[in-house]
Design an enzyme around this catalytic site. Structure first.
Site, PDB file in Angstrom:
ATOM      1  N   HIS A   1       0.816  -1.218   0.000  1.00  0.00           N
ATOM      2  CA  HIS A   1       0.000   0.000   0.000  1.00  0.00           C
ATOM      3  C   HIS A   1       0.849   1.267   0.000  1.00  0.00           C
ATOM      4  O   HIS A   1       0.342   2.347  -0.266  1.00  0.00           O
ATOM      5  CB  HIS A   1      -0.927   0.000   1.220  1.00  0.00           C
ATOM      6  CG  HIS A   1      -2.025  -1.012   1.116  1.00  0.00           C
ATOM      7  ND1 HIS A   1      -3.318  -0.685   0.769  1.00  0.00           N
ATOM      8  CD2 HIS A   1      -2.020  -2.360   1.260  1.00  0.00           C
ATOM      9  CE1 HIS A   1      -4.061  -1.786   0.736  1.00  0.00           C
ATOM     10  NE2 HIS A   1      -3.295  -2.817   1.034  1.00  0.00           N
TER      11      HIS A   1
ATOM     12  N   ASP B   1       3.548   9.420  -0.892  1.00  0.00           N
ATOM     13  CA  ASP B   1       2.357   8.668  -0.506  1.00  0.00           C
ATOM     14  C   ASP B   1       2.134   7.554  -1.516  1.00  0.00           C
ATOM     15  O   ASP B   1       2.248   7.791  -2.724  1.00  0.00           O
ATOM     16  CB  ASP B   1       1.131   9.601  -0.522  1.00  0.00           C
ATOM     17  CG  ASP B   1       0.155   9.304   0.603  1.00  0.00           C
ATOM     18  OD1 ASP B   1       0.040   8.124   0.982  1.00  0.00           O
ATOM     19  OD2 ASP B   1      -0.493  10.251   1.096  1.00  0.00           O
TER      20      ASP B   1
HETATM   21  C1  GDG Z   1      -2.085   3.772   3.206  1.00  0.00           C
HETATM   22  C2  GDG Z   1      -1.090   4.478   2.283  1.00  0.00           C
HETATM   23  C3  GDG Z   1      -2.793   4.447   0.473  1.00  0.00           C
HETATM   24  C4  GDG Z   1      -8.602  10.360   7.557  1.00  0.00           C
HETATM   25  N1  GDG Z   1      -9.025  11.104   8.599  1.00  0.00           N
HETATM   26  C5  GDG Z   1     -10.210  10.611   8.968  1.00  0.00           C
HETATM   27  C6  GDG Z   1     -10.529   9.538   8.137  1.00  0.00           C
HETATM   28  N2  GDG Z   1      -9.523   9.398   7.284  1.00  0.00           N
HETATM   29  C7  GDG Z   1      -9.520   8.400   6.210  1.00  0.00           C
HETATM   30  C8  GDG Z   1      -9.561   9.061   4.861  1.00  0.00           C
HETATM   31  C9  GDG Z   1      -8.982   7.969   3.968  1.00  0.00           C
HETATM   32  C10 GDG Z   1      -8.024   7.246   4.914  1.00  0.00           C
HETATM   33  O1  GDG Z   1      -8.358   7.629   6.247  1.00  0.00           O
HETATM   34  C11 GDG Z   1      -6.588   7.655   4.686  1.00  0.00           C
HETATM   35  O2  GDG Z   1      -6.168   7.087   3.519  1.00  0.00           O
HETATM   36  P1  GDG Z   1      -4.828   7.525   2.816  1.00  0.00           P
HETATM   37  O3  GDG Z   1      -4.770   6.858   1.502  1.00  0.00           O
HETATM   38  O4  GDG Z   1      -4.792   8.995   2.703  1.00  0.00           O
HETATM   39  O5  GDG Z   1      -3.641   7.167   3.808  1.00  0.00           O
HETATM   40  P2  GDG Z   1      -2.985   5.980   4.730  1.00  0.00           P
HETATM   41  O6  GDG Z   1      -3.760   5.778   5.962  1.00  0.00           O
HETATM   42  O7  GDG Z   1      -1.595   6.445   4.925  1.00  0.00           O
HETATM   43  O8  GDG Z   1      -3.026   4.630   3.870  1.00  0.00           O
HETATM   44  C12 GDG Z   1      -1.811   5.313   1.243  1.00  0.00           C
HETATM   45  C13 GDG Z   1      -3.680   3.646   1.410  1.00  0.00           C
HETATM   46  O9  GDG Z   1      -2.893   2.916   2.363  1.00  0.00           O
HETATM   47  C14 GDG Z   1      -4.566   2.644   0.655  1.00  0.00           C
HETATM   48  O10 GDG Z   1      -3.805   1.772  -0.122  1.00  0.00           O
HETATM   49  O11 GDG Z   1      -3.611   5.295  -0.309  1.00  0.00           O
HETATM   50  O12 GDG Z   1      -0.891   5.894   0.351  1.00  0.00           O
HETATM   51  O13 GDG Z   1      -0.193   5.299   3.045  1.00  0.00           O
HETATM   52  O14 GDG Z   1      -9.964   7.070   3.568  1.00  0.00           O
HETATM   53  O15 GDG Z   1     -10.871   9.417   4.570  1.00  0.00           O
HETATM   54  N3  GDG Z   1     -11.676   8.824   8.242  1.00  0.00           N
HETATM   55  C15 GDG Z   1     -12.558   9.188   9.208  1.00  0.00           C
HETATM   56  N4  GDG Z   1     -12.306  10.231  10.061  1.00  0.00           N
HETATM   57  C16 GDG Z   1     -11.159  10.962   9.970  1.00  0.00           C
HETATM   58  O16 GDG Z   1     -10.957  11.912  10.741  1.00  0.00           O
HETATM   59  N5  GDG Z   1     -13.719   8.519   9.333  1.00  0.00           N
END
Ligand code: GDG
Length: 478
Positions: A157, A380
């Site tokens: 990921h 990322d």
């Molecule tokens: C890893 C990789 C890759 C955030 N704040 C809140 C909240 N979130 C949710 C967002 C989004 C998720 O968390 C974060 O996803 P990301 O993709 O930005 O980041 P990582 O957690 O680092 O994930 C990344 C991912 O895996 C998938 O393969 O994209 O690059 O690092 O969905 O909406 N959700 C809620 N409250 C919050 O305050 N409910």
């Protein structure tokens, strides 16, 4: 196809009615598990003082959730240690933050052996195994050592770093070699695949034997096809599978939520000011400090816009057992306070900072209200917030996405997002200005380009594509 066996550090358990938790990956993978039955195995989230007992098994229809406890030492050394203080910073190109301890490396392999021991007795010969993420890189190797011959796939990921970065990590060679035990390696973008192959080449460990053009491991229209590789006397495939979101569902959710009183109250509280939104787990890879600097620079460079714009940064705490994350929480809070102190007036606060998690529906509503989505990670794997922001927009009046060129999502959202270099404060500040002043016509054109892609290649498509490639006959690899 046999059963699907999914292994990840944590398991998103369904609720009492058997419904998976809302949001991307869990829903898509649960749907795949429903189809042929299967197992999802991972850490229970519980720690015990001595050797963990047998796993607990929860049965929901055709799916078994198998959860194992870990010792406190293992969580400290495997999860908070090697996974999050070595692999995470190195793979995000932060050599300066990596801290190596031999003990923690040993624990990482010990936990992978434990997962393998838990899994082997549950396996049937035609099961297909799908392992997720950097916590479990050596799992296939451990399974092979136990005689498992099933097809095993891995999906990373996070980004895969270039050779010069990876090679700075002790035991990088063991990590690299252990990946050859998989049949299919999935990465977020073609750049990650290139970096991975580059590491094998530089190491003299192997090379591409054939590029698959439009074959079973070709994905989407931006990532190109995958490669068949021979390395460490093994043959396997590697390809890009950019993870998506539940695009249509998220769009519907945001439209529904936007009429809620809480979202309307927030809109009213802006008193007509433009809204810029940032949403990130509090993590140094997300570039939150650099983003706040860029926003401040925008305010300094554009005095007429002061008082006319508000930035909302949502940054729930994550990994608070790791010292860098705790320190960052204090640093970001201080930085927001300083910007507000320097530029705020008695009736205007430049940055609203929310240091806790909001409900998914609230986020969807906030994205839709925002005029600009500021997604500026330093590095990322993909970044799902960028995709969620796009999906949440009102088609008649869409907001503008300012996106770091170092997010995996940038590979798919070219032509729609305004790209920025998060290390360049001046340029990111200019991108904010460009986004805020963009005409409705241009906003619509850019948004439609992005939305078309996200609807077409959503998380269900991603999951199907990956599993199809993993299930492709072994002869494809010759
Ligand atoms: C890893 C990789 C890759 C955030 N704040 C809140 C909240 N979130 C949710 C967002 C989004 C998720 O968390 C974060 O996803 P990301 O993709 O930005 O980041 P990582 O957690 O680092 O994930 C990344 C991912 O895996 C998938 O393969 O994209 O690059 O690092 O969905 O909406 N959700 C809620 N409250 C919050 O305050 N409910």
């Amino acid at each position: 196809m046999g059963r699907l066996i999914v292994v990840s550090n944590r398991v998103p358990l369904p609720d009492r009615n058997g419904n998976p938790p809302a949001g991307g990956l869990a829903v898509a993978v649960h749907a795949a598990l429903q189809e042929n039955g299967g197992i999802w195995l991972g850490w229970s989230g519980e720690t015990v003082e001595t050797e963990p007992g047998p796993p607990t098994i929860r049965q929901e229809g055709p799916i078994s959730y198998v959860l194992t406890d870990l010792t406190k030492t293992d969580v400290d050394e495997y999860y908070n240690g090697f996974a999050n203080r070595v692999l995470w910073p190195i793979f995000h190109m932060r050599l300066d933050l990596a801290e190596y301890a031999r003990r923690e490396m040993a624990s990482y392999f010990r936990v992978n052996r434990l997962f393998a021991d838990r899994l082997v007795p549950l396996l049937k010969p035609d099961d297909v195994i799908w392992v997720h993420d950097y916590h479990l890189i050596p799992l296939a190797d451990e399974l092979r050592k136990r005689g498992v011959q099933n097809r095993i796939g891995f999906f990373l990921h996070i980004p895969w770093p270039p050779a010069d970065i990876l090679f700075a990590m002790p035991i990088y060679d063991t990590i690299l070699r252990s990946l050859a035990a998989y049949n299919l390696l999935g990465f977020q973008t073609d750049y990650d695949v290139e970096n991975f192959i580059g590491c094998l080449q530089r190491e003299g460990a192997g090379d591409v034997v054939r590029n698959a053009q439009g074959g079973s491991i070709s994905v989407g229209n931006t990532t190109g096809a995958g490669s068949y590789i021979r390395a460490y006397d093994q043959e396997f495939a590697a390809a890009a599978f950019p993870i998506g979101i539940e695009t249509a569902e998220f769009a519907r959710l945001s439209a529904r939520v936007s009429t809620r009183a809480s979202i309307q109250d927030m809109r009213r509280s802006l008193e007509g000011r433009a809204l810029i939104i940032g949403v990130d787990r509090l993590d140094y890879s997300k570039g939150i400090a650099q983003r706040i600097d860029a926003y401040e620079r925008f305010l300094e460079n554009n005095p007429d816009d002061r008082g006319k714009v508000t930035m909302l940064q949502v940054a729930p705490m994550s990994r608070s057992d790791v010292p860098e994350y705790k320190a960052m929480q204090d640093a970001i809070a201080t930085q927001c306070g300083q910007v507000n102190g320097r530029h705020g007036t008695i009736d205007w606060v430049p940055i609203r900072y929310v240091n806790r998690s909001l409900r998914r529906a609230v986020l969807a509503g906030l994205y839709r209200e925002a005029d600009v989505g500021l997604v500026t990670p330093l590095r990322d794997g993909m970044n799902l917030v960028a995709k969620e922001f796009v999906a949440a927009q009102d088609p008649e009046d869409p907001g503008v996405l300012v996106l770091s060129r170092f997010a995996g999502a940038a590979r798919e959202l070219a032509g729609g997002a305004i790209f920025c270099n998060p290390y360049d404060t001046e340029q990111t500040a200019a991108a904010i200005g460009q986004a805020l002043s963009m005409s409705l016509v241009e906003r619509k054109v850019r948004w439609e380009r992005m939305m078309t892609r996200l609807l077409e290649y959503d998380v269900t498509h991603w999951c199907r594509d990956y599993l199809q490639a993993l299930n492709a006959p072994a002869s494809n690899l010759s």
